[in-house]
Every structure is written in C-alpha cells, then in structure tokens.
Design an enzyme around this catalytic site. Sequence first.
Site, mmCIF file in Angstrom:
data_model
loop_
_atom_site.group_PDB
_atom_site.id
_atom_site.type_symbol
_atom_site.label_atom_id
_atom_site.label_comp_id
_atom_site.label_asym_id
_atom_site.label_seq_id
_atom_site.Cartn_x
_atom_site.Cartn_y
_atom_site.Cartn_z
ATOM 1 N N LYS A 275 -6.641 -0.916 7.286
ATOM 2 C CA LYS A 275 -6.776 -0.498 8.692
ATOM 3 C C LYS A 275 -7.728 0.681 8.849
ATOM 4 C CE LYS A 275 -2.349 0.047 8.926
ATOM 5 N NZ LYS A 275 -2.007 -0.585 7.630
ATOM 6 N N PRO B 55 1.586 0.200 -7.993
ATOM 7 C CA PRO B 55 0.893 -1.098 -7.938
ATOM 8 C C PRO B 55 1.450 -1.950 -6.808
ATOM 9 C CG PRO B 55 2.416 -1.019 -9.800
ATOM 10 C CD PRO B 55 2.358 0.363 -9.239
ATOM 11 N N ARG B 56 0.550 -2.576 -6.053
ATOM 12 C CA ARG B 56 0.981 -3.451 -4.968
ATOM 13 C C ARG B 56 1.281 -4.850 -5.499
ATOM 14 N NH1 ARG B 56 -3.999 -1.252 -1.769
ATOM 15 N NH2 ARG B 56 -3.130 0.670 -0.898
ATOM 16 N N THR C 26 8.596 5.845 -0.005
ATOM 17 C CA THR C 26 7.638 6.732 -0.677
ATOM 18 C C THR C 26 8.236 8.096 -0.987
ATOM 19 O OG1 THR C 26 6.803 7.533 1.447
ATOM 20 C CG2 THR C 26 5.685 5.629 0.471
ATOM 21 N N GLY D 232 -1.149 6.075 3.495
ATOM 22 C CA GLY D 232 -2.428 6.542 2.973
ATOM 23 C C GLY D 232 -3.555 5.714 3.546
ATOM 24 N N HIS D 233 -4.404 6.323 4.370
ATOM 25 C CA HIS D 233 -5.505 5.603 5.019
ATOM 26 C C HIS D 233 -6.820 6.002 4.358
ATOM 27 C CE1 HIS D 233 -3.134 4.754 8.988
ATOM 28 N NE2 HIS D 233 -2.575 4.265 7.901
ATOM 29 N N GLN E 135 1.199 1.398 8.441
ATOM 30 C CA GLN E 135 2.007 0.334 7.848
ATOM 31 C C GLN E 135 1.602 -1.030 8.441
ATOM 32 O OE1 GLN E 135 4.072 3.239 9.073
ATOM 33 N NE2 GLN E 135 3.670 4.142 7.093
ATOM 34 N N ASP F 67 -1.112 -1.778 4.175
ATOM 35 C CA ASP F 67 -2.184 -1.676 3.174
ATOM 36 C C ASP F 67 -3.288 -2.710 3.390
ATOM 37 O OD1 ASP F 67 -0.720 0.352 1.612
ATOM 38 O OD2 ASP F 67 0.592 -1.329 1.070
#
Length: 427
Positions: free
Chosen positions: A16, A304-305, A129, A40-41, A224, A13
């Site tokens: 990238k 949430p990260r 995920t 998810g990019h 990742q 995250d």
Amino acid sequence: MANRVVVGAQWGDEGKAKIVDFLTDYADVVVRFQGGANAGHTVIVDGKKFVFHLIPAGIMHSDKVCVIGNGVVFEPQQFLNELDELAEQGMKFDKRLFISKRAILVMPYHKKLDLAREKSMGASKIGTTGRGIGPAYADKASRTAIRVMDLLNPVKFRERLREVVAEKNNMLVKLYGEVPYDADKLADETLALGEKLKPYIADTTAIVNKALKDKKRLLFEGAQGTILDIDHGSYPYVTSSNTVAAAACTGSGIGPTRIDEVIGVVKAYTTRVGNGPFPTEFDEEMGTRIRTVGGEFGATTGRPRRCGWFDAVLLRRAADLNGLTSLAITKMDVLDAVDIIKICVGYELDGVKMTEFPDSLEELERVKPVYEEMPGWMSETKDIKEYSKLPEKAKKYLKRLSDLVEVPTSIISVGPDRNQTILIANF
C-alpha cells in the site's frame, strides 16, 4: 478532483505504501486513518528505502500535507524516531505534518500487556506484533484511553495517568506477574515527548474538511488488510481496528459522500503474517522460493510472511466490503520465473463448492481451494514502463484476476521502486 481511499484487499502487506507514495502526485493532502505502529509501510525512491509506521507514506513529496487521523493509535516515541530519520535525509515537514488531537496514545503498559497476553495464550496466541495496538484500542472502546490532546494539559494528564496506571498495574502484577509502572515517572517521560510533539498536534478534522471545501484532492491511507478487519476479517486472527474503506470517514472525520474512489491494493499472489487459516498457502518449497524472491519479511517485525496463490474468493469479498473501484496489483515481477501459476477461483467444503468467503473461522480452516491454472510469462517485467509492453501471458493473467473480481485494474507494480509502476487509468 477525486478523493481516493487506498486499502489493502488481502491480509495486509500488499504494498500500500508504494501505491500511496505513487498516487500522492495526484493529491494535495494524505491522511492515515487507522492502525498504529504495528504497520510497516515501505517506500523506495531512487533506490533509497524508507519505512514508516505512523507518518503517512505521502511525506516523501515535499509539497504535500500529511495528516495522522483520529482513528490512529499513536505512539509518540515511534513518531519522533521517524521524524529524526527523515530529518537526516534533509526532509522538511514544518506546517505540513499534523497529528489529530483525538488520536489515542499507545503507552508502554499497552505493549507490556500485549506481550504478556500473547505469552499467556500459548498455542492459541493471535500472533500480534507486540506493539500494544490491541490494548490501546481496547482502552478506547472502554473509554479509559489517554488521547494526544491530554498531553497539552500536564496537570490533568498526571491525574488521569495515575488512575489508569493503577488499573494497569493491577492487571500486570496479579494476572501476568509483571513489574508495575511508576505513574509519576511515566508521566514525566511522556510529557517530555509531548513537548516535542506540540508543533504537530492539531484539530485535523477541521484541516481535512477545510481542504475538502477548498477543492483539494485527498488521499486516504489505510493500514493492514481487509481480511484483518476487526468486524469482517478472519476473527479472532485479525487486527484491532476497521481496515475497510468506510473507516477512512470515521478515522479522519469526513462524511462518506466525500469519497470518490476506492483502490484495493493486492499482490499478484497472496501473503499473510501471523497465525490463522490461509486456504491457498504454498507448500514449504514454493513458499520459501516466493518468500526469497519477493523479500517477504515483515517491515515491522522481520517475521517471514506466509505465501500462497492468488485467492479470488477472498478478493471478491474485499471488493464488496470496500466498494472497490479499481485494483492496484503489486509484485507482478515476483512471478516472472513461475512456469505454471494457479488461481483460486472457489472453495470446496465437505464436497460442496463455495463461491463466497465463509464467515466461520472453523469453515475457513477446512475449505479446500479450487484452482485453475495459467501459463507463466517466463520473462522479466521489472523494467517495463507501459502496459502494452508487458508479456501477453502476463496481460492475460492480469485480465483474469480482474474478471474474477469484477473490478478493473488501474495500477501495476513490477518492482519496489516508485518508478517501477505502470499506470493504466487516467488519474
């Protein structure tokens, strides 16, 4: 004519996709080399947001070729959904988007097994995920996987799927109490998707190597982050593939001598998603503040990260593992209003100072970060276009990060949009 690998140098995250999108201007071919639809990019161009899970982030450049390499675990419906979203925006990708014949298919039973296994683990769950990535890579390693090329032979595909589904149903029913799959029905559904995929399926190893021989510039996109690598990360709280730069070779079918540069993408702080140790994690108040300002929620799951201070110990390990030639530092703007910024420069374990990232999960869970503090710059950076115009305290912070990791910085991101990027190196 540099060939570059872009990897996440933290826990994923890191931004990238934005860096890949930016660097695509300096490339001819963009290759995604590992991971699956669990990544998810996000790319933002002129205020428009695009989230890719399988298609390389370079697809936004209409004159570039994009390749999904053999190291990716490929989910057909997700790929087709992304194509539809791009087509709605008027994007054309005929003859410039290719899927490796050798890529492993992510099937519905992989997802069901993923979720069932996580549920059965209770408090010990990894925090996946639920997209079936681990089970798909497990099938690859056990040589029971179905590959993209199998879709091109319907008869053989049905025979193979019946064998595999019999085994998966045994696990789903007896081990997890789940409903079994009808192999023929699943074959019909998957082959229907395969018909739509045919124009994109190709021998991508040949495509990539021809591009190299033709002196084209290649950009390799990882998913990742380094500390989620299956071999070198915080095992077992890792992803199911090799996320380090070396995987660009095995995941796309090129030799290591073809790589010229490795760019490690890092946030100006640190985040991670899912369970596992996180030495520099903020307290609840600071975590909520940075998460809100930085929009730190997973692009795939919305989770949430977890957020924390920059960890130079972790980054030094990432620099070694990847052979980093430069850093791309993202989300500088998120720290614009932080008056005192901490940097983890070492760890302490049972009173003993450590400068190396521990291999043992048990040790990583117990280490205490050793911090140094720097004054924040307390001014907005989101509209700055040149390094020289950054606040002096911001430049000192950036230099300190680079010095601690012993890797120069080439790119700075001060916002999510493509144009909010400061280029330091000459590409």
